[in-house]
Design a protein around this motif. Structure first.
Motif, PDB file in Angstrom:
ATOM      1  N   UNK A  21      49.874  52.210  41.196  1.00 46.45           N
ATOM      2  CA  UNK A  21      48.232  52.236  40.744  1.00 46.45           C
ATOM      3  C   UNK A  21      47.952  50.876  41.891  1.00 46.45           C
ATOM      4  N   UNK A  22      48.648  49.544  41.128  1.00 48.77           N
ATOM      5  CA  UNK A  22      48.052  48.948  42.713  1.00 48.77           C
ATOM      6  C   UNK A  22      48.570  48.661  43.622  1.00 48.77           C
ATOM      7  N   UNK A  23      50.189  49.413  44.132  1.00 42.67           N
ATOM      8  CA  UNK A  23      49.657  49.401  44.970  1.00 42.67           C
ATOM      9  C   UNK A  23      49.301  50.589  45.983  1.00 42.67           C
ATOM     10  N   UNK A  24      48.869  51.437  45.106  1.00 44.38           N
ATOM     11  CA  UNK A  24      47.401  52.341  46.412  1.00 44.38           C
ATOM     12  C   UNK A  24      46.046  51.791  46.030  1.00 44.38           C
ATOM     13  N   UNK A  25      45.755  51.218  44.923  1.00 41.23           N
ATOM     14  CA  UNK A  25      44.616  50.745  45.676  1.00 41.23           C
ATOM     15  C   UNK A  25      44.251  49.016  45.793  1.00 41.23           C
ATOM     16  N   UNK A  26      44.860  48.254  45.332  1.00 41.91           N
ATOM     17  CA  UNK A  26      44.908  46.964  45.281  1.00 41.91           C
ATOM     18  C   UNK A  26      44.528  46.161  46.465  1.00 41.91           C
ATOM     19  N   UNK A  27      43.511  45.196  46.968  1.00 44.31           N
ATOM     20  CA  UNK A  27      43.835  44.490  48.578  1.00 44.31           C
ATOM     21  C   UNK A  27      44.214  42.731  48.099  1.00 44.31           C
ATOM     22  N   UNK A  28      44.932  42.611  49.189  1.00 46.58           N
ATOM     23  CA  UNK A  28      44.377  40.985  48.993  1.00 46.58           C
ATOM     24  C   UNK A  28      43.041  40.523  48.604  1.00 46.58           C
ATOM     25  N   UNK A  29      42.784  39.597  47.670  1.00 42.66           N
ATOM     26  CA  UNK A  29      41.694  38.722  47.553  1.00 42.66           C
ATOM     27  C   UNK A  29      41.476  39.720  46.137  1.00 42.66           C
ATOM     28  N   UNK A  30      40.961  40.857  45.335  1.00 41.17           N
ATOM     29  CA  UNK A  30      40.889  41.426  44.461  1.00 41.17           C
ATOM     30  C   UNK A  30      42.057  40.367  43.402  1.00 41.17           C
ATOM     31  N   UNK A  81      51.956  41.922  42.315  1.00 42.89           N
ATOM     32  CA  UNK A  81      50.096  41.187  42.871  1.00 42.89           C
ATOM     33  C   UNK A  81      50.029  39.847  43.269  1.00 42.89           C
ATOM     34  N   UNK A  82      51.240  38.743  42.459  1.00 46.79           N
ATOM     35  CA  UNK A  82      51.474  37.590  42.823  1.00 46.79           C
ATOM     36  C   UNK A  82      51.901  37.393  44.556  1.00 46.79           C
ATOM     37  N   UNK A  83      52.878  38.992  44.509  1.00 50.02           N
ATOM     38  CA  UNK A  83      53.663  39.077  46.030  1.00 50.02           C
ATOM     39  C   UNK A  83      52.216  38.930  46.782  1.00 50.02           C
ATOM     40  N   UNK A  84      51.275  39.857  46.771  1.00 50.07           N
ATOM     41  CA  UNK A  84      50.644  40.818  47.850  1.00 50.07           C
ATOM     42  C   UNK A  84      49.245  39.939  47.855  1.00 50.07           C
ATOM     43  N   UNK A  85      48.954  39.198  47.242  1.00 48.46           N
ATOM     44  CA  UNK A  85      47.333  38.539  47.258  1.00 48.46           C
ATOM     45  C   UNK A  85      46.500  38.659  47.003  1.00 48.46           C
ATOM     46  N   UNK A  86      46.919  39.192  45.357  1.00 45.79           N
ATOM     47  CA  UNK A  86      46.170  40.117  44.631  1.00 45.79           C
ATOM     48  C   UNK A  86      45.755  39.019  42.986  1.00 45.79           C
ATOM     49  N   UNK A  87      45.092  38.213  43.098  1.00 44.99           N
ATOM     50  CA  UNK A  87      44.788  37.301  42.089  1.00 44.99           C
ATOM     51  C   UNK A  87      45.063  37.230  40.893  1.00 44.99           C
ATOM     52  N   UNK A  88      45.561  36.859  40.137  1.00 44.91           N
ATOM     53  CA  UNK A  88      45.393  37.206  38.368  1.00 44.91           C
ATOM     54  C   UNK A  88      45.316  36.153  37.464  1.00 44.91           C
ATOM     55  N   UNK A  89      44.875  36.636  36.422  1.00 44.78           N
ATOM     56  CA  UNK A  89      44.854  36.243  34.647  1.00 44.78           C
ATOM     57  C   UNK A  89      44.993  36.791  34.213  1.00 44.78           C
ATOM     58  N   UNK A  90      45.999  36.008  33.339  1.00 50.23           N
ATOM     59  CA  UNK A  90      46.486  36.991  32.309  1.00 50.23           C
ATOM     60  C   UNK A  90      46.362  36.218  30.388  1.00 50.23           C
ATOM     61  N   UNK A  91      45.413  36.915  29.724  1.00 49.68           N
ATOM     62  CA  UNK A  91      44.982  36.693  28.657  1.00 49.68           C
ATOM     63  C   UNK A  91      46.134  36.871  27.669  1.00 49.68           C
ATOM     64  N   UNK A  92      46.470  36.044  26.577  1.00 44.91           N
ATOM     65  CA  UNK A  92      47.149  36.879  25.678  1.00 44.91           C
ATOM     66  C   UNK A  92      46.867  35.958  24.491  1.00 44.91           C
ATOM     67  N   UNK A  93      47.952  36.348  23.648  1.00 47.72           N
ATOM     68  CA  UNK A  93      48.333  35.884  22.141  1.00 47.72           C
ATOM     69  C   UNK A  93      49.363  35.205  22.215  1.00 47.72           C
ATOM     70  N   UNK A  94      49.449  34.270  21.116  1.00 48.12           N
ATOM     71  CA  UNK A  94      50.287  33.625  21.063  1.00 48.12           C
ATOM     72  C   UNK A  94      51.342  32.161  21.657  1.00 48.12           C
ATOM     73  N   UNK A  95      51.787  32.094  21.931  1.00 49.51           N
ATOM     74  CA  UNK A  95      52.282  31.111  23.314  1.00 49.51           C
ATOM     75  C   UNK A  95      52.831  31.908  23.961  1.00 49.51           C
ATOM     76  N   UNK A  96      51.566  33.668  24.562  1.00 46.77           N
ATOM     77  CA  UNK A  96      51.928  33.530  25.731  1.00 46.77           C
ATOM     78  C   UNK A  96      52.375  34.635  26.542  1.00 46.77           C
ATOM     79  N   UNK A  97      53.732  34.294  25.921  1.00 45.33           N
ATOM     80  CA  UNK A  97      55.320  34.310  26.466  1.00 45.33           C
ATOM     81  C   UNK A  97      55.430  34.060  28.123  1.00 45.33           C
TER      82      UNK A  97
END
Length: 159
Positions: A111-120, A141-157
């Motif tokens: 889905x990201x390959x179809x919809x996401x753009x660098x800077x998203x 996302x990281x390889x294609x200029x899409x910024x990333x955030x992660x919300x995790x539990x426990x140790x984050x994996x």
């Protein structure tokens, strides 16, 4: 034995469980890095200000959280400028088609390959931080200029 399992196993009654659970939640809340919260909010505001799109993903309960967060961000903000936000968990037809025709590991990245753009911005929600489909989407996302955030539990994996 992790804290949650210990809490369940040692509870003598509902009151003891509730007291232990609320103590645990209070400690987890006190341990949140507020600098990380500020960086997250800043990334969301920057994405909105730049007219970019926020994509949200998760599995299971995290999928529900992703869907709810996308709704709140799109409809529940009082900003004069709208958020462009897409929950990639909400189209069952796409999820099942990709899972069936390719792999469940690809349900978000395709889905990201179809919809996401660098800077998203991609917000990945995962309790374990180890779900292959989440990690694959974040890597793409990281390889294609899409910024990333992660919300995790426990140790984050790995996330």
């Amino acid at each position: 034995m992790d804290n949650v399992q210990k809490l369940f196993g040692e509870s003598e009654n509902v009151e003891a469980f509730a007291r232990g659970y609320f103590d645990y939640v209070g400690q987890v809340t006190r341990d949140i890095d507020l600098g990380e919260v500020e960086r997250c909010v800043t990334a969301l505001i920057d994405t909105q200000r730049e007219g970019r799109t926020v994509f949200v993903i998760g599995n299971g309960g995290s999928a529900s959280t992703a869907s709810h967060f996308a709704n709140d961000l799109a409809i529940g903000t009082r900003s004069s400028r709208r958020y462009s936000v897409v929950s990639l968990v909400d189209n069952v037809s796409i999820l099942t088609a990709v899972g069936n025709d390719y792999s469940f590991d690809d349900v978000f990245v395709r889905q990201l390959r179809l919809l996401a753009n660098p800077g998203d911005l991609l917000l990945a929600i995962s309790v374990s931080g180890n779900s292959p489909n989440i990690l694959k989407a974040v890597d793409w996302a990281n390889e294609n200029g899409v910024r990333t955030l992660g919300w995790t539990g426990f140790d984050g994996g790995e996330l």
